[in-house]
Write an enzyme that holds these catalytic residues in place. Structure first.
Site, PDB file in Angstrom:
ATOM      1  CB  ALA A 163       1.350   4.311  -0.794  1.00 20.67           C
ATOM      2  N   GLY A 198       2.550  -0.415  -2.998  1.00 22.33           N
ATOM      3  CA  GLY A 198       3.889  -0.042  -2.556  1.00 22.33           C
ATOM      4  C   GLY A 198       4.547  -1.143  -1.726  1.00 22.33           C
ATOM      5  CD  GLU A 204       5.068   0.029  -6.637  1.00 24.05           C
ATOM      6  OE1 GLU A 204       4.565   0.646  -5.670  1.00 24.05           O
ATOM      7  OE2 GLU A 204       5.062   0.467  -7.793  1.00 24.05           O
ATOM      8  CD  GLU A 220      -0.254   0.147  -6.932  1.00 22.57           C
ATOM      9  OE1 GLU A 220      -0.645  -0.898  -7.469  1.00 22.57           O
ATOM     10  OE2 GLU A 220       0.871   0.276  -6.395  1.00 22.57           O
TER      11      GLU A 220
HETATM   12  C1  HXC Z   1      -4.069   3.012   4.610  1.00 22.08           C
HETATM   13  C2  HXC Z   1      -4.738   0.883   5.124  1.00 22.08           C
HETATM   14  C3  HXC Z   1      -4.170   0.375   3.931  1.00 22.08           C
HETATM   15  C4  HXC Z   1      -3.502   1.319   3.092  1.00 22.08           C
HETATM   16  C5  HXC Z   1      -5.056  -1.265   4.999  1.00 22.08           C
HETATM   17  N1  HXC Z   1      -5.278  -0.170   5.755  1.00 22.08           N
HETATM   18  N2  HXC Z   1      -4.385  -0.959   3.885  1.00 22.08           N
HETATM   19  N3  HXC Z   1      -4.686   2.178   5.459  1.00 22.08           N
HETATM   20  N4  HXC Z   1      -3.493   2.606   3.465  1.00 22.08           N
HETATM   21  N5  HXC Z   1      -2.907   0.949   1.941  1.00 22.08           N
HETATM   22  C6  HXC Z   1      -5.979  -0.099   7.034  1.00 22.08           C
HETATM   23  C7  HXC Z   1      -7.480  -0.201   6.862  1.00 22.08           C
HETATM   24  O1  HXC Z   1      -8.026   1.053   6.521  1.00 22.08           O
HETATM   25  C8  HXC Z   1      -7.913  -0.664   8.239  1.00 22.08           C
HETATM   26  O2  HXC Z   1      -7.908   0.443   9.114  1.00 22.08           O
HETATM   27  C9  HXC Z   1      -6.788  -1.576   8.665  1.00 22.08           C
HETATM   28  O3  HXC Z   1      -5.652  -1.216   7.837  1.00 22.08           O
HETATM   29  C10 HXC Z   1      -7.079  -3.036   8.397  1.00 22.08           C
HETATM   30  O4  HXC Z   1      -7.467  -3.195   7.049  1.00 22.08           O
HETATM   31  P1  HXC Z   1      -8.824  -3.902   6.577  1.00 22.08           P
HETATM   32  O5  HXC Z   1      -9.159  -3.419   5.211  1.00 22.08           O
HETATM   33  O6  HXC Z   1      -9.899  -3.734   7.613  1.00 22.08           O
HETATM   34  O7  HXC Z   1      -8.373  -5.434   6.555  1.00 22.08           O
HETATM   35  P2  HXC Z   1      -8.926  -6.608   5.640  1.00 22.08           P
HETATM   36  O8  HXC Z   1     -10.437  -6.539   5.555  1.00 22.08           O
HETATM   37  O9  HXC Z   1      -8.308  -7.844   6.164  1.00 22.08           O
HETATM   38  O10 HXC Z   1      -8.370  -6.311   4.174  1.00 22.08           O
HETATM   39  C11 HXC Z   1      -6.990  -6.334   3.945  1.00 22.08           C
HETATM   40  C12 HXC Z   1      -6.664  -5.670   2.568  1.00 22.08           C
HETATM   41  C13 HXC Z   1      -7.278  -4.277   2.502  1.00 22.08           C
HETATM   42  C14 HXC Z   1      -7.230  -6.571   1.429  1.00 22.08           C
HETATM   43  C15 HXC Z   1      -5.135  -5.644   2.437  1.00 22.08           C
HETATM   44  O11 HXC Z   1      -6.880  -3.559   3.665  1.00 22.08           O
HETATM   45  C16 HXC Z   1      -6.853  -3.472   1.307  1.00 22.08           C
HETATM   46  O12 HXC Z   1      -7.339  -3.712   0.194  1.00 22.08           O
HETATM   47  N6  HXC Z   1      -5.962  -2.494   1.508  1.00 22.08           N
HETATM   48  C17 HXC Z   1      -5.545  -1.591   0.480  1.00 22.08           C
HETATM   49  C18 HXC Z   1      -4.590  -2.251  -0.484  1.00 22.08           C
HETATM   50  C19 HXC Z   1      -4.157  -1.292  -1.598  1.00 22.08           C
HETATM   51  O13 HXC Z   1      -5.006  -0.812  -2.365  1.00 22.08           O
HETATM   52  N7  HXC Z   1      -2.871  -1.014  -1.690  1.00 22.08           N
HETATM   53  C20 HXC Z   1      -2.325  -0.107  -2.709  1.00 22.08           C
HETATM   54  C21 HXC Z   1      -2.263   1.264  -2.141  1.00 22.08           C
HETATM   55  S1  HXC Z   1      -1.744   2.432  -3.350  1.00 22.08           S
HETATM   56  P3  HXC Z   1      -9.080   0.675  10.201  1.00 22.08           P
HETATM   57  O14 HXC Z   1      -8.711   1.983  10.834  1.00 22.08           O
HETATM   58  O15 HXC Z   1     -10.369   0.662   9.438  1.00 22.08           O
HETATM   59  O16 HXC Z   1      -8.942  -0.521  11.124  1.00 22.08           O
HETATM   60  C22 HXC Z   1      -0.085   2.257  -3.401  1.00 22.08           C
HETATM   61  C23 HXC Z   1       0.634   3.193  -4.341  1.00 22.08           C
HETATM   62  C24 HXC Z   1       2.081   2.852  -4.394  1.00 22.08           C
HETATM   63  O17 HXC Z   1       0.523   1.478  -2.738  1.00 22.08           O
HETATM   64  C25 HXC Z   1       2.863   4.029  -4.816  1.00 22.08           C
HETATM   65  C26 HXC Z   1       4.307   3.906  -4.443  1.00 22.08           C
HETATM   66  C27 HXC Z   1       4.568   3.863  -2.984  1.00 22.08           C
END
Ligand code: HXC
Length: 258
Positions: free
Chosen positions: A65, A109, A112, A132
């Site tokens: 998400a 997400g 999921e 998360e």
């Molecule tokens: C918003 C995101 C994002 C996310 C990545 N980006 N994941 N933006 N929400 N979930 C964006 C980054 O901010 C970045 O934007 C660009 O995508 C590239 O990501 P990087 O982090 O620079 O890439 P990398 O270093 O290769 O790392 C990849 C990654 C990391 C390991 C996947 O992006 C990451 O940890 N993302 C978050 C994963 C996460 O926590 N997901 C769970 C979310 S909570 P810019 O603008 O800086 O280029 C969730 C709740 C579910 O899902 C509830 C039900 C739906």
């Protein structure tokens, strides 16, 4: 006009649906989920479509998400809008088979969403996780429920509590993924599987999906009865007559999906 967040094309009886927010690693915001649901519902209602492939980019199926959108939200915001309820719940009701073709990250997400699909085919670079907990929240659309059913309690707890990622090989060993293929073969493999499924009689495909899903939601005796009733019902279709006649005549069946 801004570019579509979800792309779609059809190949015969198969629909290919691609999440298209690659710069944000397909982070799932409301607009993307709205578009995704609209596209899937359209294919679900189209008699000409027999199976759907859902995919992302080479780097990410979906990284979860949208964290930027969620950060300022309050309990009142998410509760009153039933954040991630609504359309996400509706995704469960897609009746045709959906194959997730996962390359790169399928996190939060994104994992999921993949688990909501009926089959997951993974590229060898796929990484699955429910990170998360690192954000001070927990999975919100089925991660704590579907992951243990898919991989067992021990591994689900490990992934959900430590936030570690699981690679494609581990995901296949654990039963989350049905096949792992080289990344450059992913889409072909998923489209081929979808083409095979779409060539089967649609009523039997839809009932098979319903019955397998019932295995997760009902006691065994009820699930068995549900299966038997659906098995009986399929003897009312033209495709049952044709499928069996074709076998007896040693030829391929010509299904009319009715
Ligand atoms: C918003 C995101 C994002 C996310 C990545 N980006 N994941 N933006 N929400 N979930 C964006 C980054 O901010 C970045 O934007 C660009 O995508 C590239 O990501 P990087 O982090 O620079 O890439 P990398 O270093 O290769 O790392 C990849 C990654 C990391 C390991 C996947 O992006 C990451 O940890 N993302 C978050 C994963 C996460 O926590 N997901 C769970 C979310 S909570 P810019 O603008 O800086 O280029 C969730 C709740 C579910 O899902 C509830 C039900 C739906």
């Amino acid at each position: 006009m801004s570019e579509a967040l979800v792309l779609t094309e059809t190949r015969g009886r198969v629909a290919l649906v691609t999440l298209n927010r690659p710069k944000a690693l397909n982070a799932l915001n409301d607009a993307l989920i709205d578009e995704l649901f609209a596209v899937l519902r359209r294919h679900d209602q189209d008699d000409g479509i027999g199976a759907i492939v859902l995919t992302g980019s080479e780097k990410a199926f979906a990284a979860g998400a949208d964290i930027a959108a969620m950060q300022p939200m309050t309990f009142q915001d998410v509760y009153k809008s039933d954040y991630i309820g609504g359309n996400w719940e509706a995704l469960r009701r897609i009746r045709k088979p959906v194959i997730a073709a996962v390359a790169g990250y399928a996190l939060g997400g994104g994992c999921e969403l993949a688990m909501l699909c009926d089959i997951i085919i993974a590229a060898d670079n796929a990484r699955f996780g429910q990170p998360e907990i690192k954000l001070g929240i927990i999975p919100g659309f089925g991660g704590t429920q579907r992951l243990p059913r898919a991989v067992g309690k021990a591994k689900a707890m490990d992934l959900i509590l430590t936030a570690r990622m699981m690679d494609a090989e581990e995901a296949e060993r654990a039963g989350l993924v049905s096949r792992v293929v080289p990344a450059d073969r992913l889409l072909d493999e998923a489209l081929n599987a979808a083409t095979v499924i779409a060539s089967m009689s649609l009523p039997s495909v839809m009932m098979a999906k319903e019955c397998v899903n019932a295995a997760y939601e009902s006691p065994l005796h009820e699930g068995l009865l549900f299966e038997r009733r659906n098995f009986h019902a399929l003897f009312s279709t033209q495709d049952q007559k044709e499928g069996m006649q074709a076998f007896l005549e040693k030829r391929q069946p010509v299904f009319r999906h009715e």
